[in-house]
Scaffold this motif. Structure first.
Motif, mmCIF file in Angstrom:
data_model
loop_
_atom_site.group_PDB
_atom_site.id
_atom_site.type_symbol
_atom_site.label_atom_id
_atom_site.label_comp_id
_atom_site.label_asym_id
_atom_site.label_seq_id
_atom_site.Cartn_x
_atom_site.Cartn_y
_atom_site.Cartn_z
ATOM 1 N N GLU A 82 0.856 -1.189 0.000
ATOM 2 C CA GLU A 82 0.000 0.000 0.000
ATOM 3 C C GLU A 82 0.892 1.238 0.000
ATOM 4 O O GLU A 82 1.806 1.353 0.812
ATOM 5 N N SER A 83 0.628 2.147 -0.922
ATOM 6 C CA SER A 83 1.288 3.450 -0.941
ATOM 7 C C SER A 83 0.217 4.471 -1.304
ATOM 8 O O SER A 83 -0.338 4.440 -2.408
ATOM 9 N N ILE A 84 -0.081 5.355 -0.377
ATOM 10 C CA ILE A 84 -1.245 6.222 -0.509
ATOM 11 C C ILE A 84 -1.061 7.329 -1.552
ATOM 12 O O ILE A 84 -1.892 7.446 -2.452
ATOM 13 N N LYS A 128 -1.596 -3.705 -3.767
ATOM 14 C CA LYS A 128 -1.616 -5.047 -4.341
ATOM 15 C C LYS A 128 -1.585 -6.039 -3.199
ATOM 16 O O LYS A 128 -0.761 -5.941 -2.299
ATOM 17 N N VAL A 129 -2.496 -7.019 -3.220
ATOM 18 C CA VAL A 129 -2.550 -8.072 -2.210
ATOM 19 C C VAL A 129 -1.881 -9.323 -2.777
ATOM 20 O O VAL A 129 -2.124 -9.686 -3.932
ATOM 21 N N LEU A 130 -1.038 -9.950 -1.949
ATOM 22 C CA LEU A 130 -0.371 -11.191 -2.349
ATOM 23 C C LEU A 130 -0.574 -12.262 -1.296
ATOM 24 O O LEU A 130 -0.370 -12.020 -0.100
ATOM 25 N N PHE A 135 3.828 0.451 2.719
ATOM 26 C CA PHE A 135 3.755 -0.429 3.880
ATOM 27 C C PHE A 135 2.926 -1.659 3.548
ATOM 28 O O PHE A 135 2.268 -1.732 2.503
ATOM 29 N N ASP A 136 2.984 -2.617 4.451
ATOM 30 C CA ASP A 136 2.166 -3.822 4.361
ATOM 31 C C ASP A 136 0.918 -3.549 5.193
ATOM 32 O O ASP A 136 0.981 -3.497 6.420
ATOM 33 N N ASP A 137 -0.205 -3.358 4.535
ATOM 34 C CA ASP A 137 -1.446 -2.979 5.213
ATOM 35 C C ASP A 137 -1.973 -4.073 6.140
ATOM 36 O O ASP A 137 -2.821 -3.814 6.976
ATOM 37 N N PHE A 138 -1.465 -5.303 6.006
ATOM 38 C CA PHE A 138 -1.868 -6.385 6.900
ATOM 39 C C PHE A 138 -0.931 -6.514 8.105
ATOM 40 O O PHE A 138 -1.154 -7.345 8.982
ATOM 41 N N HIS A 139 0.143 -5.728 8.129
ATOM 42 C CA HIS A 139 1.112 -5.744 9.240
ATOM 43 C C HIS A 139 1.443 -4.303 9.623
ATOM 44 O O HIS A 139 2.577 -3.851 9.478
ATOM 45 N N LEU A 140 0.466 -3.582 10.110
ATOM 46 C CA LEU A 140 0.634 -2.152 10.398
ATOM 47 C C LEU A 140 1.533 -1.881 11.593
ATOM 48 O O LEU A 140 1.914 -0.735 11.821
ATOM 49 N N ALA A 184 8.274 1.225 4.668
ATOM 50 C CA ALA A 184 9.446 1.373 3.822
ATOM 51 C C ALA A 184 9.245 2.648 2.988
ATOM 52 O O ALA A 184 8.215 3.313 3.107
ATOM 53 N N ARG A 185 10.257 2.993 2.154
ATOM 54 C CA ARG A 185 10.174 4.242 1.414
ATOM 55 C C ARG A 185 10.664 4.071 -0.023
ATOM 56 O O ARG A 185 11.647 3.377 -0.273
ATOM 57 N N LEU A 186 9.968 4.730 -0.923
ATOM 58 C CA LEU A 186 10.431 4.934 -2.287
ATOM 59 C C LEU A 186 10.936 6.364 -2.368
ATOM 60 O O LEU A 186 10.195 7.291 -2.024
#
Length: 112
Positions: free
Chosen positions: A66-68, A74-76, A97-102, A107-109
């Motif tokens: 997830e990047s707002i 994208k879900v995997l 970030f991983d929206d399932f592990h808040l 991380a950063r781009l």
């Protein structure tokens, strides 16, 4: 080889989804997910240029990239891989970030 043969082969490769043999291909960056941990934590990408993130979930639980600000998600499933194509990012720092592990650090781009 005749020019018409070259054109036919290039068209057939495009239809099948084979990458073109051009030097100007989009840069690709790998992102690994494993039970809430994202690696690498910082990815430097080209600003104002198309690029691709290849996502790999090595963990035992699903993840959601997830990047707002760039509106990408994208879900995997566990063990799955996929990709996201970014047409362009302005210069800047974009959290993902991983929206399932808040509970984990984002991380950063960094687009330069």
């Amino acid at each position: 080889m005749r020019p018409s043969t070259v054109l036919t082969l290039a068209l057939a490769a495009a239809l099948v989804g084979l990458p073109p043999a051009a030097a100007g291909e989009d840069p690709v960056f790998d992102v690994q997910f494993s039970n809430g941990v994202i690696s690498p934590a910082v990815i430097e990408v080209p600003a104002n240029k198309r690029f691709k993130l290849e996502l790999h979930n090595h963990g035992s639980t699903p993840i959601e990239f997830e990047s707002i600000p760039p509106r990408k998600e994208k879900v995997l499933a566990p063990g799955a891989s996929s990709f996201l194509v970014f047409r362009s990012l302005r210069e800047g720092d974009y959290a993902f970030f991983d929206d399932f592990h808040l509970d984990m650090q984002p991380a950063r781009l960094i687009a330069r």
